[in-house]
Write a protein that holds these residues in place. Structure first.
Motif, PDB file in Angstrom:
ATOM      1  N   PHE A   2      89.852 -44.180  83.057  1.00 46.49           N
ATOM      2  CA  PHE A   2      89.624 -45.016  84.239  1.00 46.49           C
ATOM      3  C   PHE A   2      90.667 -44.729  85.315  1.00 46.49           C
ATOM      4  O   PHE A   2      90.337 -44.620  86.497  1.00 46.49           O
ATOM      5  CB  PHE A   2      89.668 -46.493  83.857  1.00 46.49           C
ATOM      6  N   ARG A   3      91.911 -44.593  84.914  1.00 49.47           N
ATOM      7  CA  ARG A   3      92.977 -44.358  85.879  1.00 49.47           C
ATOM      8  C   ARG A   3      92.839 -42.997  86.555  1.00 49.47           C
ATOM      9  O   ARG A   3      93.367 -42.792  87.648  1.00 49.47           O
ATOM     10  CB  ARG A   3      94.350 -44.471  85.203  1.00 49.47           C
ATOM     11  N   ARG A   4      92.130 -42.064  85.912  1.00 47.25           N
ATOM     12  CA  ARG A   4      91.968 -40.729  86.481  1.00 47.25           C
ATOM     13  C   ARG A   4      90.638 -40.545  87.210  1.00 47.25           C
ATOM     14  O   ARG A   4      90.292 -39.430  87.582  1.00 47.25           O
ATOM     15  CB  ARG A   4      92.120 -39.683  85.374  1.00 47.25           C
ATOM     16  N   LEU A   5      89.911 -41.619  87.430  1.00 48.29           N
ATOM     17  CA  LEU A   5      88.704 -41.523  88.242  1.00 48.29           C
ATOM     18  C   LEU A   5      89.087 -41.100  89.655  1.00 48.29           C
ATOM     19  O   LEU A   5      90.156 -41.485  90.148  1.00 48.29           O
ATOM     20  CB  LEU A   5      87.971 -42.863  88.268  1.00 48.29           C
ATOM     21  N   PRO A   6      88.260 -40.302  90.326  1.00 48.32           N
ATOM     22  CA  PRO A   6      88.636 -39.765  91.639  1.00 48.32           C
ATOM     23  C   PRO A   6      88.927 -40.833  92.688  1.00 48.32           C
ATOM     24  O   PRO A   6      89.605 -40.558  93.682  1.00 48.32           O
ATOM     25  CB  PRO A   6      87.431 -38.902  92.032  1.00 48.32           C
ATOM     26  N   TRP A   7      88.432 -42.049  92.491  1.00 47.89           N
ATOM     27  CA  TRP A   7      88.653 -43.105  93.469  1.00 47.89           C
ATOM     28  C   TRP A   7      89.675 -44.140  93.000  1.00 47.89           C
ATOM     29  O   TRP A   7      89.956 -45.111  93.709  1.00 47.89           O
ATOM     30  CB  TRP A   7      87.338 -43.825  93.783  1.00 47.89           C
ATOM     31  N   ALA A   8      90.256 -43.957  91.824  1.00 46.37           N
ATOM     32  CA  ALA A   8      91.105 -44.999  91.240  1.00 46.37           C
ATOM     33  C   ALA A   8      92.522 -45.015  91.813  1.00 46.37           C
ATOM     34  O   ALA A   8      93.197 -46.047  91.769  1.00 46.37           O
ATOM     35  CB  ALA A   8      91.160 -44.835  89.722  1.00 46.37           C
ATOM     36  N   GLU A   9      93.008 -43.887  92.327  1.00 51.29           N
ATOM     37  CA  GLU A   9      94.381 -43.831  92.815  1.00 51.29           C
ATOM     38  C   GLU A   9      94.568 -44.606  94.119  1.00 51.29           C
ATOM     39  O   GLU A   9      95.618 -45.189  94.358  1.00 51.29           O
ATOM     40  CB  GLU A   9      94.807 -42.372  93.009  1.00 51.29           C
ATOM     41  N   SER A  10      93.536 -44.603  94.952  1.00 47.41           N
ATOM     42  CA  SER A  10      93.612 -45.332  96.215  1.00 47.41           C
ATOM     43  C   SER A  10      93.243 -46.793  95.987  1.00 47.41           C
ATOM     44  O   SER A  10      92.148 -47.098  95.486  1.00 47.41           O
ATOM     45  CB  SER A  10      92.656 -44.709  97.242  1.00 47.41           C
ATOM     46  N   LEU A  11      94.131 -47.696  96.344  1.00 50.79           N
ATOM     47  CA  LEU A  11      93.879 -49.117  96.120  1.00 50.79           C
ATOM     48  C   LEU A  11      92.667 -49.610  96.903  1.00 50.79           C
ATOM     49  O   LEU A  11      91.895 -50.439  96.423  1.00 50.79           O
ATOM     50  CB  LEU A  11      95.120 -49.928  96.502  1.00 50.79           C
ATOM     51  N   SER A  12      92.490 -49.088  98.120  1.00 53.63           N
ATOM     52  CA  SER A  12      91.370 -49.535  98.943  1.00 53.63           C
ATOM     53  C   SER A  12      90.041 -49.052  98.360  1.00 53.63           C
ATOM     54  O   SER A  12      89.068 -49.816  98.290  1.00 53.63           O
ATOM     55  CB  SER A  12      91.522 -49.034 100.384  1.00 53.63           C
ATOM     56  N   GLN A  13      89.983 -47.767  97.933  1.00 49.51           N
ATOM     57  CA  GLN A  13      88.761 -47.252  97.325  1.00 49.51           C
ATOM     58  C   GLN A  13      88.471 -47.961  96.004  1.00 49.51           C
ATOM     59  O   GLN A  13      87.326 -48.278  95.701  1.00 49.51           O
ATOM     60  CB  GLN A  13      88.894 -45.744  97.078  1.00 49.51           C
ATOM     61  N   ARG A  14      89.514 -48.192  95.263  1.00 49.69           N
ATOM     62  CA  ARG A  14      89.331 -48.858  93.974  1.00 49.69           C
ATOM     63  C   ARG A  14      88.781 -50.265  94.157  1.00 49.69           C
ATOM     64  O   ARG A  14      87.900 -50.698  93.410  1.00 49.69           O
ATOM     65  CB  ARG A  14      90.662 -48.896  93.233  1.00 49.69           C
ATOM     66  N   ALA A  15      89.297 -50.971  95.135  1.00 51.44           N
ATOM     67  CA  ALA A  15      88.810 -52.324  95.417  1.00 51.44           C
ATOM     68  C   ALA A  15      87.338 -52.289  95.812  1.00 51.44           C
ATOM     69  O   ALA A  15      86.556 -53.172  95.436  1.00 51.44           O
ATOM     70  CB  ALA A  15      89.648 -52.966  96.518  1.00 51.44           C
ATOM     71  N   ALA A  16      86.951 -51.262  96.577  1.00 49.38           N
ATOM     72  CA  ALA A  16      85.556 -51.137  97.016  1.00 49.38           C
ATOM     73  C   ALA A  16      84.629 -50.846  95.837  1.00 49.38           C
ATOM     74  O   ALA A  16      83.533 -51.393  95.746  1.00 49.38           O
ATOM     75  CB  ALA A  16      85.432 -50.042  98.069  1.00 49.38           C
TER      76      ALA A  16
END
Length: 277
Positions: free
Chosen positions: A105-119
């Motif tokens: 989960f932590r290595r998903l392409p969108w997981a590092e960015s807090l804004s993308q992750r929230a979306a």
């Protein structure tokens, strides 16, 4: 000059249906153009998923595939081996999470960015309601087979996921992976989603104390397992400890636990009556 918004709904829907097959991500993003587009795209998504909701005669389940968008945006969740880097794959003889079960989960392409992750992780995110095999027949039967290996012996466990007639959605699959009942938590080593497989016998699984995906006595596959899949989870004692930081803010889904049912198939009771000569 005529633009898309000037077209009648019938023509717009036809265009959006084509867009859904060639670029699902753009279709999802187009929902935010206007209320009209949002309503039409919701109709398109419903129509496409409903079209494949009924099992087709002669459908070969081995042809099912996870939608390319999901394999890109959720890489590592369908097979934990895919979450490791090329360097790690060369260095490790065996690709195990070794208890760090949130690593994929932590290595998903969108997981590092807090804004993308929230979306992505918000409950109303569009991807959650879309079929895992969008544009094809849905997965309508999902087995969760768990295998635990330890020095004192091996054990297996099984759950059948209670699915809606419309089949397995990306959101439900995501929640199942974060459900501690479906994994071994900190003792999770790996998992893999195997399409076109269905557990044939719980009794044989218990006898084997392991899962063999191409064993005909244990597993149905191909045309014998239409629209079916197996989530195979492996676990065992870990060689290192992980603190709260390894769990990050990923949470266990309580609602997914209610969808995990015991064996629903036929019960085979083997009664020993004596020795053969």
């Amino acid at each position: 000059m005529t633009n898309l918004s000037n077209l009648p709904n019938e023509i717009l829907i036809a265009i959006l249906e084509i867009l859904a097959t060639v670029d699902l991500q753009s279709l999802i993003a187009s929902q935010f153009a206007s209320r009209r587009f949002h309503a039409l795209i919701q109709d398109v998504i419903y129509n496409i998923q409903n079209k494949y909701a009924v099992r087709c005669e002669g459908h070969d389940s081995e042809e099912m595939r996870i939608h390319p968008l999901w394999k890109t945006k959720f890489k590592g969740l369908f097979n934990t081996a895919d979450c490791f880097t090329a360097t790690e794959k060369k260095r490790f003889a065996y690709l195990t999470l070794n208890g760090d079960y949130t690593l994929p989960f932590r290595r998903l392409p969108w997981a590092e960015s807090l804004s993308q992750r929230a979306a992505y992780t918000r409950p109303e995110a569009s991807w959650r309601n879309l079929s895992l095999t969008f544009g094809q027949a849905p997965i309508t039967h999902l087995d969760v087979v768990k295998s635990y290996s330890a020095p004192e012996g091996d054990s297996v466990d099984y759950y059948q996921v209670d699915l809606e007639p419309s089949g397995l959605t990306m959101g439900l699959f995501f929640d199942i992976l974060l459900c501690d009942k479906a994994t071994y938590g900190l003792e999770t080593g790996s998992w893999e989603l195997i399409l076109g497989r269905r557990l044939r016998s719980y009794d044989i699984l218990s006898e084997y104390e392991c899962f063999i995906s191409d064993d005909r006595d244990l597993v149905d596959f191909g045309k014998e397992a239409p629209q079916a899949a197996v989530l195979y989870v492996r676990g065992g004692p870990v060689s290192r400890g992980f603190g709260p930081e390894s769990r990050d803010s990923w949470v266990v889904s309580g609602s997914a636990k209610k969808r995990l049912l015991p064996w629903q198939g036929p019960i085979q009771n083997f009664i020993f009556t004596g020795y053969y000569d």
